[in-house]
Design a protein around this motif. Structure first.
Motif, PDB file in Angstrom:
ATOM      1  N   ASP A   1       0.810  -1.219   0.000  1.00 57.85           N
ATOM      2  CA  ASP A   1       0.000   0.000   0.000  1.00 57.85           C
ATOM      3  C   ASP A   1       0.840   1.264   0.000  1.00 57.85           C
ATOM      4  N   GLY A   2       2.164   1.105  -0.125  1.00 63.12           N
ATOM      5  CA  GLY A   2       3.039   2.260  -0.167  1.00 63.12           C
ATOM      6  C   GLY A   2       3.581   2.681   1.181  1.00 63.12           C
ATOM      7  N   PHE A   3       3.070   2.090   2.269  1.00 68.00           N
ATOM      8  CA  PHE A   3       3.485   2.513   3.603  1.00 68.00           C
ATOM      9  C   PHE A   3       3.922   1.328   4.465  1.00 68.00           C
ATOM     10  N   THR A   4       3.098   0.293   4.514  1.00 69.16           N
ATOM     11  CA  THR A   4       3.389  -0.834   5.384  1.00 69.16           C
ATOM     12  C   THR A   4       4.353  -1.806   4.703  1.00 69.16           C
ATOM     13  N   GLN A   5       4.601  -2.923   5.367  1.00 67.86           N
ATOM     14  CA  GLN A   5       5.525  -3.925   4.846  1.00 67.86           C
ATOM     15  C   GLN A   5       4.979  -4.572   3.575  1.00 67.86           C
ATOM     16  N   LYS A   6       5.834  -4.766   2.606  1.00 65.46           N
ATOM     17  CA  LYS A   6       5.433  -5.423   1.349  1.00 65.46           C
ATOM     18  C   LYS A   6       5.276  -6.920   1.581  1.00 65.46           C
ATOM     19  N   THR A   7       4.299  -7.517   0.873  1.00 62.84           N
ATOM     20  CA  THR A   7       4.061  -8.954   0.911  1.00 62.84           C
ATOM     21  C   THR A   7       4.306  -9.542  -0.469  1.00 62.84           C
ATOM     22  N   PHE A   8       5.238 -10.483  -0.565  1.00 63.75           N
ATOM     23  CA  PHE A   8       5.569 -11.082  -1.857  1.00 63.75           C
ATOM     24  C   PHE A   8       4.463 -12.051  -2.270  1.00 63.75           C
ATOM     25  N   ILE A   9       3.865 -11.808  -3.438  1.00 69.71           N
ATOM     26  CA  ILE A   9       2.743 -12.643  -3.900  1.00 69.71           C
ATOM     27  C   ILE A   9       2.982 -13.175  -5.315  1.00 69.71           C
ATOM     28  N   LEU A  10       4.191 -13.036  -5.827  1.00 68.82           N
ATOM     29  CA  LEU A  10       4.577 -13.508  -7.160  1.00 68.82           C
ATOM     30  C   LEU A  10       3.679 -12.882  -8.234  1.00 68.82           C
ATOM     31  N   PHE A  11       2.969 -13.701  -9.029  1.00 67.40           N
ATOM     32  CA  PHE A  11       2.209 -13.168 -10.152  1.00 67.40           C
ATOM     33  C   PHE A  11       0.722 -13.017  -9.838  1.00 67.40           C
ATOM     34  N   ARG A  12       0.362 -12.930  -8.570  1.00 65.65           N
ATOM     35  CA  ARG A  12      -1.056 -12.845  -8.216  1.00 65.65           C
ATOM     36  C   ARG A  12      -1.687 -11.536  -8.710  1.00 65.65           C
ATOM     37  N   ASN A  13      -0.911 -10.443  -8.704  1.00 62.47           N
ATOM     38  CA  ASN A  13      -1.444  -9.173  -9.215  1.00 62.47           C
ATOM     39  C   ASN A  13      -1.801  -9.284 -10.692  1.00 62.47           C
ATOM     40  N   TYR A  14      -0.962  -9.952 -11.465  1.00 66.76           N
ATOM     41  CA  TYR A  14      -1.220 -10.115 -12.892  1.00 66.76           C
ATOM     42  C   TYR A  14      -2.474 -10.950 -13.128  1.00 66.76           C
ATOM     43  N   LYS A  15      -2.624 -12.004 -12.334  1.00 71.38           N
ATOM     44  CA  LYS A  15      -3.802 -12.856 -12.470  1.00 71.38           C
ATOM     45  C   LYS A  15      -5.067 -12.081 -12.124  1.00 71.38           C
ATOM     46  N   GLU A  16      -5.011 -11.320 -11.026  1.00 77.71           N
ATOM     47  CA  GLU A  16      -6.180 -10.541 -10.612  1.00 77.71           C
ATOM     48  C   GLU A  16      -6.535  -9.481 -11.654  1.00 77.71           C
ATOM     49  N   LEU A  17      -5.515  -8.910 -12.257  1.00 75.50           N
ATOM     50  CA  LEU A  17      -5.743  -7.843 -13.230  1.00 75.50           C
ATOM     51  C   LEU A  17      -6.560  -8.339 -14.422  1.00 75.50           C
ATOM     52  N   PHE A  18      -6.309  -9.562 -14.849  1.00 80.26           N
ATOM     53  CA  PHE A  18      -6.989 -10.099 -16.023  1.00 80.26           C
ATOM     54  C   PHE A  18      -8.279 -10.846 -15.686  1.00 80.26           C
ATOM     55  N   THR A  19      -8.489 -11.195 -14.431  1.00 80.36           N
ATOM     56  CA  THR A  19      -9.653 -12.002 -14.078  1.00 80.36           C
ATOM     57  C   THR A  19     -10.683 -11.261 -13.238  1.00 80.36           C
ATOM     58  N   SER A  20     -10.272 -10.195 -12.555  1.00 81.20           N
ATOM     59  CA  SER A  20     -11.197  -9.496 -11.661  1.00 81.20           C
ATOM     60  C   SER A  20     -11.994  -8.441 -12.425  1.00 81.20           C
ATOM     61  N   ASN A  21     -13.314  -8.529 -12.357  1.00 80.87           N
ATOM     62  CA  ASN A  21     -14.175  -7.530 -12.993  1.00 80.87           C
ATOM     63  C   ASN A  21     -14.197  -6.219 -12.222  1.00 80.87           C
ATOM     64  N   SER A  22     -13.886  -6.276 -10.927  1.00 84.43           N
ATOM     65  CA  SER A  22     -13.926  -5.066 -10.106  1.00 84.43           C
ATOM     66  C   SER A  22     -12.828  -4.076 -10.488  1.00 84.43           C
ATOM     67  N   ILE A  23     -11.740  -4.559 -11.040  1.00 81.09           N
ATOM     68  CA  ILE A  23     -10.654  -3.669 -11.448  1.00 81.09           C
ATOM     69  C   ILE A  23     -10.960  -3.044 -12.798  1.00 81.09           C
ATOM     70  N   GLY A  24     -11.449  -3.814 -13.739  1.00 78.18           N
ATOM     71  CA  GLY A  24     -11.845  -3.282 -15.037  1.00 78.18           C
ATOM     72  C   GLY A  24     -10.694  -3.029 -15.993  1.00 78.18           C
ATOM     73  N   PHE A  25      -9.613  -3.797 -15.852  1.00 75.29           N
ATOM     74  CA  PHE A  25      -8.457  -3.565 -16.717  1.00 75.29           C
ATOM     75  C   PHE A  25      -8.759  -3.933 -18.162  1.00 75.29           C
ATOM     76  N   MET A  26      -9.489  -5.003 -18.382  1.00 76.22           N
ATOM     77  CA  MET A  26      -9.764  -5.436 -19.748  1.00 76.22           C
ATOM     78  C   MET A  26     -10.602  -4.395 -20.502  1.00 76.22           C
ATOM     79  N   LYS A  27     -11.543  -3.756 -19.808  1.00 79.96           N
ATOM     80  CA  LYS A  27     -12.334  -2.701 -20.443  1.00 79.96           C
ATOM     81  C   LYS A  27     -11.453  -1.501 -20.763  1.00 79.96           C
ATOM     82  N   ALA A  28     -10.564  -1.147 -19.808  1.00 82.00           N
ATOM     83  CA  ALA A  28      -9.663  -0.024 -20.034  1.00 82.00           C
ATOM     84  C   ALA A  28      -8.724  -0.304 -21.205  1.00 82.00           C
ATOM     85  N   LEU A  29      -8.207  -1.529 -21.275  1.00 82.29           N
ATOM     86  CA  LEU A  29      -7.332  -1.905 -22.377  1.00 82.29           C
ATOM     87  C   LEU A  29      -8.101  -1.888 -23.697  1.00 82.29           C
ATOM     88  N   GLY A  30      -9.343  -2.351 -23.670  1.00 82.36           N
ATOM     89  CA  GLY A  30     -10.166  -2.318 -24.879  1.00 82.36           C
ATOM     90  C   GLY A  30     -10.391  -0.898 -25.375  1.00 82.36           C
TER      91      GLY A  30
END
Length: 292
Positions: A42-71
């Motif tokens: 979050d920019g302030f607290t300790q970082k948590t290593f999650i590997l490629f989970r952010n990438y997976k969430e970006l392409f699968t989560s509708n709440s983020i809306g990345f695919m619509k933005a990319l479209g």
């Protein structure tokens, strides 16, 4: 041998400041973004290593809306290639033929590129204003009051309303690139074609356009990658609204970084934008590649 070594050391010494700037300004931020994209932070607290989970969430989560933005960005890229570049090429061919007032027209068409994007955004906000904007006032004046809209507040029209000034602003930029290419065509080629009975249109199509193919490749690359990176004008006009209908990856990235404090997800979007820009640049380069 010593002289050659000395020359190489001198060359390296002169290149070192530029190399340091290149690494510090370009390479290091890219590597840092790649590192942060593998963490939940979050920019302030300790970082948590999650590997490629952010990438997976970006392409699968509708709440983020990345695919619509990319479209939306890909749609802008398609509109730029289909409308902006042909218009710029037409202007370049006409001005390159040596019409009267050539320099004046060049300055006029290139003027929007020189104006700050924020200023252009404010101008188009006035044009689109539902009460006193020029667009709605014109429609009322010609009896088309039913066509008036809240252009930037309607989900059906907001995206197109953002794309029009974006495409308009950079027509002059691409025109100037193509104009320089048109002016570099040897006059002997034109004259030979005209002596063989070719019309102006045939000369442009069969001689000028193939000759300036490297310039066209650069314009297509700039147009597509610029569309993928589009941010400032859309941010000024709608900030991605209404209801994320004009969201593009850059505005989504800013939202993740500064509004939702998801620095890992924001860095993931940044990394994907870099990868997409490089990938499209390579694909366009292969498309325009000519055989020996």
């Amino acid at each position: 041998m010593k002289k050659m070594l000395s020359n190489k050391l001198v060359i390296f010494a002169f290149l070192l400041p530029a190399l340091i700037l290149f690494i510090g300004i370009l390479i290091a931020p890219i590597l840092m973004s790649g590192y942060y994209s593998l963490h939940d932070w979050d920019g302030f607290t300790q970082k948590t290593f999650i590997l490629f989970r952010n990438y997976k969430e970006l392409f699968t989560s509708n709440s983020i809306g990345f695919m619509k933005a990319l479209g939306n960005s890909l749609l802008l890229a398609a509109i730029s290639v289909a409308f902006q570049l042909p218009l710029a090429l037409w202007f370049a061919l006409r001005l390159g033929s040596g019409i009267k007032g050539e320099r004046a027209f060049l300055s006029i068409y290139f003027l929007p590129v020189l104006i700050s994007t924020v200023v252009i955004g404010q101008l188009w906000l006035k044009i689109y204003n539902p009460d006193y904007g020029l667009l709605n006032q014109f429609l009322r004046a010609v009896g088309l009051e039913n066509w008036t809209r809240i252009w930037l507040g309607d989900k059906k029209t907001a995206l197109l309303a953002c794309f029009i000034p974006t495409v308009w602003q950079y027509v002059g930029y691409h025109m100037l690139l193509m104009y320089a290419g048109v002016k570099s065509v040897p006059t002997e080629l034109r004259e030979a074609a005209m002596l063989d009975g070719a019309t102006t249109g045939q000369v442009d199509w069969h001689i000028v356009i193939p000759y300036i193919k490297p310039v066209l490749r650069v314009s297509v690359i700039f147009s597509v990658t610029g569309s993928l990176k589009s941010f400032d004008l859309i941010y000024v006009l709608t900030n991605g609204g209404p209801f994320h209908s004009t969201e593009v990856p850059s505005t989504l990235m800013i939202s993740m970084l500064f509004l939702r404090n998801r620095y890992g997800m924001g860095s993931t979007i940044a990394v994907l934008l870099i990868v997409l820009c490089f990938a499209f640049a390579l694909l366009i380069g292969l498309f325009f590649k000519e055989e020996d």
